[in-house]
Design an enzyme around this catalytic site. Structure first.
Site, PDB file in Angstrom:
ATOM      1  N   ASP A 148       0.822  -1.219   0.000  1.00  8.68           N
ATOM      2  CA  ASP A 148       0.000   0.000   0.000  1.00  8.68           C
ATOM      3  C   ASP A 148       0.855   1.267   0.000  1.00  8.68           C
ATOM      4  OD1 ASP A 148      -2.082  -1.765   0.254  1.00  8.68           O
ATOM      5  OD2 ASP A 148      -2.441  -1.375   2.377  1.00  8.68           O
TER       6      ASP A 148
ATOM      7  N   MET B 170      -6.277  -2.936  -3.751  1.00 13.72           N
ATOM      8  CA  MET B 170      -5.975  -2.903  -2.318  1.00 13.72           C
ATOM      9  C   MET B 170      -5.607  -1.482  -1.882  1.00 13.72           C
ATOM     10  SD  MET B 170      -4.177  -6.458  -1.229  1.00 13.72           S
ATOM     11  CE  MET B 170      -5.216  -7.864  -0.808  1.00 13.72           C
TER      12      MET B 170
HETATM   13  O1  F6P Z   1      -1.549  -4.470   4.233  1.00 15.75           O
HETATM   14  C1  F6P Z   1      -1.459  -5.049   2.985  1.00 15.75           C
HETATM   15  C2  F6P Z   1      -2.792  -5.574   2.534  1.00 15.75           C
HETATM   16  O2  F6P Z   1      -2.606  -6.264   1.327  1.00 15.75           O
HETATM   17  C3  F6P Z   1      -3.872  -4.517   2.393  1.00 15.75           C
HETATM   18  O3  F6P Z   1      -3.800  -3.801   1.190  1.00 15.75           O
HETATM   19  C4  F6P Z   1      -5.115  -5.364   2.520  1.00 15.75           C
HETATM   20  O4  F6P Z   1      -6.169  -4.607   3.007  1.00 15.75           O
HETATM   21  C5  F6P Z   1      -4.738  -6.387   3.526  1.00 15.75           C
HETATM   22  O5  F6P Z   1      -3.326  -6.499   3.464  1.00 15.75           O
HETATM   23  C6  F6P Z   1      -5.386  -7.728   3.304  1.00 15.75           C
HETATM   24  O6  F6P Z   1      -5.039  -8.563   4.354  1.00 15.75           O
HETATM   25  P1  F6P Z   1      -5.277 -10.135   4.388  1.00 15.75           P
HETATM   26  O7  F6P Z   1      -4.271 -10.762   3.467  1.00 15.75           O
HETATM   27  O8  F6P Z   1      -5.044 -10.495   5.806  1.00 15.75           O
HETATM   28  O9  F6P Z   1      -6.662 -10.377   3.908  1.00 15.75           O
END
Ligand code: F6P
Length: 338
Positions: free
Chosen positions: A128, A170
């Protein structure tokens, strides 16, 4: 001989293996032994660690994910787990930990450093690009490239079917991926968490495009974007993935404009697979610098990129708040919105 521990925490990300490989190379040159701590901070709870050598870290530069595994575990939330981390760290003979991760992993490192004097150095990872104190966190370039390729692909189908396609990327708290992939992919409208969404304005832009003969539109939205008037999530709050903001926008736009609309949620595709050349390069430079910081006993610091130079900044500064998108770049994106 001194011993460095390295762990990768939080979400996985392309470029993690480049950092691990560089840490091992540089550390060996400096006469350190490197211990890989498995699955983020969890490895210190389970005592799941192993010595990393050149053989184990060869051939991993172009591999996505992390050979060490990762987890989102936050030991400071559980006193008994935190105590275990401290106990196992002391027993391990590790002199310093290189923690590679985003805001949560780095905050935990900072807490352990401040509360228990565990020497920690941070390396910024964030698809991000949301970390402060550094112009860049590795993983972001790969994510932007993947998202851009997806936007290109959705462009041709939107155009052929004369549809609106909403593409959710994301970005929980910041809209860097939406902004940069949106500009690179020629998105017509870009919606980000930093600026509450005005649905009427969004629909008006789509209609204006149609009036000038463009009977398809691409709307790129960050997963964390909110419609004007809705409540912002607390920092660190777990993201509830349903309903996706993309679905909400798609429904509103179709109802309001009457144009056929489809929604595509890119999700974890943006985080997987081969790192870009830039992420391999920066990951390698970050890994080398992290060992330098350990060598200088410069703890509580995070490696950072500032004006093209690899330097360092306090972890406290890096996790202080999220790094919001560049407003000037957002203004450029708006030039292409009607
Ligand atoms: O923090 C990185 C990220 O890819 C975010 O962009 C996204 O909201 C989150 O992690 C998703 O997390 P998980 O893989 O736990 O669903």
């Amino acid at each position: 001989m001194r011993k460095i521990g390295i762990l990768t925490g939080g979400a996985d990300c392309p470029g993690l293996n480049s950092v691990i490989r560089a840490v091992v190379r540089k550390a060996m040159q400096e006469g350190f032994v490197v211990t890989g701590i498995k699955n983020g901070w969890n490895g210190l709870i389970d005592n799941d660690m192993k010595i990393l050598d050149l053989r184990m870290t060869s051939g991993i530069l172009d591999r996505g994910g992390t050979i060490l595994g990762t987890s989102r575990l936050k030991p400071p939330l559980y006193p008994e787990k935190e105590a275990k981390v401290v106990e196992n760290f002391r027993r391990s003979g590790i002199d310093a930990i290189i923690a590679v991760g985003g805001e949560n992993t780095l905050q935990i490192g900072l807490d352990l450093y401040k509360k228990h004097s565990i020497p920690v150095v941070g390396v910024p990872k964030s698809i991000d690009n949301a970390l402060c104190g550094t112009d860049y966190a590795f993983g972001f370039d790969t994510a932007v490239n993947v998202a851009t390729e997806c936007i290109d692909r959705l462009h041709t189908t939107a155009e052929s079917h004369h549809r609106i396609i909403v593409i959710e990327v994301m970005g929980r708290y910041t809209g860097w991926i939406a902004l940069e992939a949106g500009i690179a992919g020629g998105a017509d409208i870009i919606l980000v968490p930093e600026i509450p969404i005005d649905i009427e304005e969004t629909c008006a832009l789509v209609k204006a495009r149609h009036r000038r003969g463009k009977n398809f539109s691409l709307i790129v939205v960050s997963e964390g974007a909110k419609i004007k008037g809705t409540v912002e999530p607390e920092r660190g709050q777990t993201l509830i993935h349903t309903p996706h903001i993309g679905e909400i926008i798609g429904k509103c736009v179709e109802e309001e404009t009457g144009y056929e609309t489809r929604v595509s949620v890119l999700g974890h595709i943006q985080r997987g697979g081969t790192p870009s050349a830039y992420d391999r390069l920066i990951g390698t430079q970050f890994g080398v610098k992290a060992v330098d910081l350990v060598k200088e006993s410069n703890f509580g610091q995070m490696v950072s990129l500032h004006d093209g130079q690899i330097c360092s900044v306090s972890i406290a500064e890096a996790v202080r708040k999220h790094k919001a998108i560049d407003q000037a770049l957002f203004e450029i994106a708006k030039l292409f919105s009607d």
